[in-house]
Design a protein around this motif. Structure first.
Motif, PDB file in Angstrom:
ATOM      1  N   ASN A  58       0.842  -1.190   0.000  1.00 28.25           N
ATOM      2  CA  ASN A  58       0.000   0.000   0.000  1.00 28.25           C
ATOM      3  C   ASN A  58       0.882   1.246   0.000  1.00 28.25           C
ATOM      4  O   ASN A  58       2.109   1.165   0.120  1.00 28.25           O
ATOM      5  CB  ASN A  58      -0.973  -0.007   1.181  1.00 28.25           C
ATOM      6  CG  ASN A  58      -0.262  -0.039   2.532  1.00 28.25           C
ATOM      7  OD1 ASN A  58       0.847   0.467   2.691  1.00 28.25           O
ATOM      8  ND2 ASN A  58      -0.911  -0.643   3.517  1.00 28.25           N
ATOM      9  N   GLU A  59       0.251   2.386  -0.140  1.00 27.34           N
ATOM     10  CA  GLU A  59       1.031   3.628  -0.282  1.00 27.34           C
ATOM     11  C   GLU A  59       1.848   3.931   0.967  1.00 27.34           C
ATOM     12  O   GLU A  59       2.992   4.381   0.885  1.00 27.34           O
ATOM     13  CB  GLU A  59       0.097   4.790  -0.601  1.00 27.34           C
ATOM     14  CG  GLU A  59       0.837   6.076  -0.922  1.00 27.34           C
ATOM     15  CD  GLU A  59      -0.087   7.190  -1.392  1.00 27.34           C
ATOM     16  OE1 GLU A  59       0.416   8.212  -1.887  1.00 27.34           O
ATOM     17  OE2 GLU A  59      -1.328   7.029  -1.254  1.00 27.34           O
ATOM     18  N   TRP A  79       4.755   4.637  -7.013  1.00 32.53           N
ATOM     19  CA  TRP A  79       3.429   4.376  -6.480  1.00 32.53           C
ATOM     20  C   TRP A  79       2.318   4.643  -7.497  1.00 32.53           C
ATOM     21  O   TRP A  79       1.405   3.809  -7.637  1.00 32.53           O
ATOM     22  CB  TRP A  79       3.187   5.178  -5.197  1.00 32.53           C
ATOM     23  CG  TRP A  79       1.753   5.136  -4.790  1.00 32.53           C
ATOM     24  CD1 TRP A  79       0.842   6.149  -4.833  1.00 32.53           C
ATOM     25  CD2 TRP A  79       1.035   3.986  -4.334  1.00 32.53           C
ATOM     26  NE1 TRP A  79      -0.398   5.715  -4.426  1.00 32.53           N
ATOM     27  CE2 TRP A  79      -0.303   4.383  -4.122  1.00 32.53           C
ATOM     28  CE3 TRP A  79       1.389   2.649  -4.102  1.00 32.53           C
ATOM     29  CZ2 TRP A  79      -1.280   3.504  -3.670  1.00 32.53           C
ATOM     30  CZ3 TRP A  79       0.416   1.770  -3.656  1.00 32.53           C
ATOM     31  CH2 TRP A  79      -0.899   2.198  -3.442  1.00 32.53           C
ATOM     32  N   GLU A  83      -0.533   1.933  -8.556  1.00 33.10           N
ATOM     33  CA  GLU A  83      -1.957   2.174  -8.338  1.00 33.10           C
ATOM     34  C   GLU A  83      -2.736   2.068  -9.644  1.00 33.10           C
ATOM     35  O   GLU A  83      -3.836   1.511  -9.683  1.00 33.10           O
ATOM     36  CB  GLU A  83      -2.140   3.559  -7.705  1.00 33.10           C
ATOM     37  CG  GLU A  83      -3.583   3.983  -7.495  1.00 33.10           C
ATOM     38  CD  GLU A  83      -4.358   3.089  -6.547  1.00 33.10           C
ATOM     39  OE1 GLU A  83      -5.588   3.289  -6.442  1.00 33.10           O
ATOM     40  OE2 GLU A  83      -3.763   2.181  -5.916  1.00 33.10           O
ATOM     41  N   ARG A  84      -2.172   2.607 -10.730  1.00 31.44           N
ATOM     42  CA  ARG A  84      -2.865   2.493 -12.020  1.00 31.44           C
ATOM     43  C   ARG A  84      -2.967   1.028 -12.438  1.00 31.44           C
ATOM     44  O   ARG A  84      -4.001   0.576 -12.935  1.00 31.44           O
ATOM     45  CB  ARG A  84      -2.125   3.289 -13.096  1.00 31.44           C
ATOM     46  CG  ARG A  84      -2.764   3.121 -14.478  1.00 31.44           C
ATOM     47  CD  ARG A  84      -2.081   3.976 -15.516  1.00 31.44           C
ATOM     48  NE  ARG A  84      -2.707   3.736 -16.803  1.00 31.44           N
ATOM     49  CZ  ARG A  84      -2.332   2.795 -17.657  1.00 31.44           C
ATOM     50  NH1 ARG A  84      -1.316   1.996 -17.355  1.00 31.44           N
ATOM     51  NH2 ARG A  84      -2.953   2.626 -18.808  1.00 31.44           N
ATOM     52  N   ARG A  86      -3.136  -1.501 -10.484  1.00 28.46           N
ATOM     53  CA  ARG A  86      -4.172  -2.121  -9.643  1.00 28.46           C
ATOM     54  C   ARG A  86      -5.556  -1.819 -10.200  1.00 28.46           C
ATOM     55  O   ARG A  86      -6.439  -2.693 -10.252  1.00 28.46           O
ATOM     56  CB  ARG A  86      -4.063  -1.596  -8.203  1.00 28.46           C
ATOM     57  CG  ARG A  86      -5.080  -2.208  -7.248  1.00 28.46           C
ATOM     58  CD  ARG A  86      -5.045  -1.529  -5.884  1.00 28.46           C
ATOM     59  NE  ARG A  86      -5.565  -0.177  -5.966  1.00 28.46           N
ATOM     60  CZ  ARG A  86      -6.860   0.135  -5.917  1.00 28.46           C
ATOM     61  NH1 ARG A  86      -7.765  -0.823  -5.808  1.00 28.46           N
ATOM     62  NH2 ARG A  86      -7.249   1.387  -5.975  1.00 28.46           N
ATOM     63  N   ARG A  87      -5.777  -0.578 -10.631  1.00 26.11           N
ATOM     64  CA  ARG A  87      -7.090  -0.205 -11.156  1.00 26.11           C
ATOM     65  C   ARG A  87      -7.395  -0.952 -12.452  1.00 26.11           C
ATOM     66  O   ARG A  87      -8.548  -1.332 -12.701  1.00 26.11           O
ATOM     67  CB  ARG A  87      -7.140   1.303 -11.382  1.00 26.11           C
ATOM     68  CG  ARG A  87      -7.108   2.094 -10.084  1.00 26.11           C
ATOM     69  CD  ARG A  87      -7.406   3.555 -10.309  1.00 26.11           C
ATOM     70  NE  ARG A  87      -7.382   4.292  -9.071  1.00 26.11           N
ATOM     71  CZ  ARG A  87      -7.939   5.487  -8.900  1.00 26.11           C
ATOM     72  NH1 ARG A  87      -8.582   6.050  -9.897  1.00 26.11           N
ATOM     73  NH2 ARG A  87      -7.868   6.106  -7.746  1.00 26.11           N
ATOM     74  N   THR A 419      -0.502  12.202  -9.988  1.00 18.51           N
ATOM     75  CA  THR A 419      -1.174  10.956  -9.620  1.00 18.51           C
ATOM     76  C   THR A 419      -2.656  10.968  -9.929  1.00 18.51           C
ATOM     77  O   THR A 419      -3.220  11.978 -10.339  1.00 18.51           O
ATOM     78  CB  THR A 419      -1.011  10.684  -8.115  1.00 18.51           C
ATOM     79  OG1 THR A 419      -1.856  11.604  -7.403  1.00 18.51           O
ATOM     80  CG2 THR A 419       0.416  10.853  -7.656  1.00 18.51           C
TER      81      THR A 419
END
Length: 423
Positions: A58-59, A79, A83-84, A86-87, A419
């Motif tokens: 996680n972040e 990060w 995150e991208r 993960r999406r 971000t």
């Protein structure tokens, strides 16, 4: 006996690249996984799984690892990529609408466009003062975006959509669609793919209602298809480009056909179909040779030699034809306006990545430094992402002085990453 470190492929995914970087930084300080775990308040097994690309941090943990390893932001900068990624994975599961890019969301709007009136609305425009002022503002925002990136301009574009979109749709639909297209392009530049898709589909709805067949085809074949490529779906990109070509068969001008076929070539290349890619690129060149800029719609007049070279460079890179990729990337860089910092950053980083894949590491690092110089001046997730991909290509050579120097240059010169939390 400890487990052997898992072999990683840094270019396979952001998760693999992060794991490789975490392992490299930890080992450079002589730390064990248990040592790092104690410093960041997690069990050593979690560190092992993250380094092996088996678990996604996680972040907060990313930030703690960056601090514990004195990485100077090298891990924090990854990060947004994590995150991208993960999406995008969520899009295959039960993600809510609008959170991520979904290929199937384009199917009905494209069908509606295909079945709608074929009226050619290229000459339709608003002539009142409001429409004229909006058109001027749209042109200004496009110019700022090219130079400074979406992090600078998206809030202003979003403000127009919030306050003026309905009026523009009624009085000047082409200008309304232009703002929506720019908003979609900038959302891609912020790494917010689901939001980009929503903007593009709203623009398509506007031009479909206005009967602007040709601009609708552009939104499908260039905006939405490029987004599909960006999100790892070349099959959808090929379908969209082919649909736009069929749907504008009797309206498309040479430059419009060339732009559509260039995206089709990109999709073929991403699928590894060299023959189909080559055929499409030959058609693009033939279309451009027949075109007359003064007879093209204003919104496609940008598409010329520099853009074709950019598309070819990406095609050849995906096909593993690195000498050709480097030649076309260099041509694109030479032809681009010096003010197009984001495009220069992306194409220069692509050239460096191709050099790295070809084993020309010193040359790749020299070109990579130029890419960083371009990227440092723009607030752009896409530019930062492309620099990250370039460094992933060089990660297996991280023991070389040239690569270490480039990594340090990235850490000191690159701005904080733009971000998904941007407006």
């Amino acid at each position: 006996m400890g487990q052997s470190p898992k072999n990683l492929e840094p270019t396979r995914s952001a998760l693999h690249f992060f794991g490789a970087e975490l392992r490299r930084l930890r080992q450079a300080l002589g730390m064990s996984q248990a040592d790092l775990g104690k410093l960041v308040f997690v069990h050593k097994d979690l560190i092992r799984k993250i380094e092996g690309a088996e678990r996604r941090p996680n972040e907060e943990l990313v930030n703690r690892c960056d601090h514990a390893l004195a990485a100077g932001g090298a891990l924090r900068r990854l990060w947004p990529m994590l995150e991208r990624e993960r999406r995008l994975r969520l899009s295959r599961d039960a993600a809510g609408p609008g959170l991520v890019f979904r290929s199937e969301a384009t199917d009905r709007p494209v069908l509606d466009w295909l079945l709608a009136s074929t009226h050619d609305a290229r000459q339709h425009r608003g002539d009142d003062e409001v429409a004229t002022a909006a058109a001027e503002k749209l042109g200004q925002l496009r110019g700022v975006d090219h130079v400074h990136g979406a992090g600078q301009t998206y809030p202003a574009v979003a403000a127009v959509l919030d306050t003026d979109l309905d009026a523009l749709v009624a009085r000047a639909p082409a200008i309304a669609a232009g703002f929506l297209e720019l908003a979609g392009y900038e959302a891609v530049d912020l790494g917010v793919d689901g939001r980009a898709q929503r903007h593009y589909l709203r623009a398509l709805d506007v031009v479909t209602g206005a009967g602007d067949r040709l601009y609708g085809g552009y939104l499908i074949a260039v905006s939405l298809a490029h987004l599909a490529l960006h999100c790892g779906d070349p099959e959808q990109a090929a379908r969209l480009a082919a649909a736009a070509l069929r749907g504008t068969e009797h309206q498309a001008t040479p430059a419009v056909r060339a732009a559509f076929r260039a995206v089709l070539a990109r999709a073929h290349a991403r699928r590894g179909d060299e023959a189909a890619c080559a055929t499409a690129l030959l058609q693009v060149e033939a279309d451009l040779a027949r075109g007359k800029p003064e007879e093209e719609p204003p919104w496609i007049r940008y598409f010329g030699e520099a853009d074709l070279a950019d598309e070819k460079a990406h095609c050849f890179f995906d096909l593993g034809l690195h000498e050709l990729a480097q030649r076309e990337a260099n041509l694109a860089i030479t032809l681009l306006d010096p003010g197009r910092a984001r495009r220069l950053a992306i194409d220069t980083a692509l050239q460096a990545s191709s050099l790295a894949r070809a084993g020309q590491i010193d040359h790749a690092c020299a070109v990579g430094r130029e890419a960083v110089d371009h990227a440092a001046g723009v607030a752009s997730f896409r530019s930062a992402h492309r620099i990250g991909l370039m460094m992933a290509e060089l990660q297996p050579y991280s023991d070389l002085a040239a690569v270490r120097d480039l990594a340090e240059y990235v850490h000191t010169q690159m701005p904080a990453a733009v971000t998904q939390q941007s407006p």
